[in-house]
Design an enzyme around this catalytic site. Structure first.
Site, short mmCIF file in Angstrom:
data_model
loop_
_atom_site.label_atom_id
_atom_site.label_comp_id
_atom_site.label_asym_id
_atom_site.label_seq_id
_atom_site.Cartn_x
_atom_site.Cartn_y
_atom_site.Cartn_z
N THR A 139 0.83 -1.20 0.00
CA THR A 139 0.00 0.00 0.00
C THR A 139 0.87 1.25 0.00
OG1 THR A 139 -1.77 -1.16 1.16
CG2 THR A 139 -1.83 1.24 1.21
N ASP A 140 1.92 1.25 0.78
CA ASP A 140 2.85 2.39 0.79
C ASP A 140 3.50 2.56 -0.57
OD1 ASP A 140 2.72 0.92 3.46
OD2 ASP A 140 3.54 2.84 4.11
N ILE A 141 3.94 1.45 -1.14
CA ILE A 141 4.60 1.51 -2.44
C ILE A 141 3.63 2.00 -3.51
CG2 ILE A 141 5.72 0.13 -4.24
CD1 ILE A 141 6.68 -1.73 -1.95
#
Length: 249
Positions: A20-22
């Site tokens: 999700t961060d990526i």
């Protein structure tokens, strides 16, 4: 995302990396480039907002659309595919795992022939619709056959196959893989304290530009003075005041 990730009859599982961060970073990158191009053409800037929640919802893609339009609630399938059979992982004789997919009837016939079995002649497995309906029986048969030979033996059998397949690699196998080495996915840089360190390269390449990391990960506060001087125009006295008051170290 966890609701659709994990063993078929097991608990929800988190994804192995911070996807999700990526993904949010990648969405932000595309948005920034689009905004810059828009400003170049129109002369108008804009405010961009990206958040982890919206990224997770967007990453539900086809499963989200299926729920919104057909009310279909997705479930966990482990390594298997909801609507294509077989398309999942199997354990080999030496305890390793091989992912195999047959996305069409033609590919399923090819898979069976390379496995030296005639399951495609059985009406219960003759079409993908039939294979989905008889998933449990077929997967049991395939799993039993895959357990009779080693991973290397199966890779040799499938070497020129037109259906997708591949081993579940360990980290050591990933970085020893000839294609990964050819793609030059690892760089080495000098670090002030750790010495020579290896970093993952950018997966994107430019024909006329080297995108490999040029600097090692910074030490805590290593670039504080340089950033404050260059971007906020702080002088020595300002930096000294911040440091004496504990704002920076």
């Amino acid at each position: 995302m966890m609701h659709i990730t994990g063993p078929e009859n097991g608990e929800p599982c988190k994804i192995g990396t911070a996807m999700t961060d990526i993904s949010t970073g990648l969405y932000a990158q595309g948005a920034i480039l689009a905004a810059l191009f828009r400003r170049h053409r129109t002369g108008r800037g804009t405010k961009i907002d990206c958040n982890l929640l919206s990224t997770q919802v967007a990453n539900l893609v086809n499963l989200g659309s299926n729920f919104l339009n057909a009310g279909t609630v997705p479930r966990r399938w482990g390594t298997a595919h909801e609507s294509i059979v077989p398309y999942q992982g199997f354990q080999t004789e030496d305890g390793q795992n091989l992912i195999v997919g047959a996305g069409s009837d033609e590919q399923f016939i090819s898979l069976c022939r390379r496995m030296a079995v005639d399951y495609y002649e059985n009406e219960k497995f003759a079409s993908n619709k039939a294979r989905v309906a008889n998933r449990v029986e077929l997967i049991k048969l395939l799993a039993s056959r895959f357990a009779e030979e080693t991973l290397e033996e199966w890779l040799a059998r499938f070497a020129t196959a037109k259906f997708p397949f591949g081993p579940v690699n360990t980290f050591a196998q990933v970085f020893a893989d000839p294609q990964v080495r050819h793609n030059d996915m690892v760089s080495e840089v000098d670090h002030k304290k750790a010495g020579r360190v290896r970093l993952l390269n950018n997966p994107v390449t430019f024909k006329d530009c080297n995108l490999a990391p040029r600097l090692p990960p910074p030490l805590l506060g290593e670039h504080t003075d340089a950033v404050l001087r260059e971007y906020l125009k702080f002088d020595d006295n300002s930096l000294s005041d911040l440091r004496s008051s504990g704002v920076i170290s």
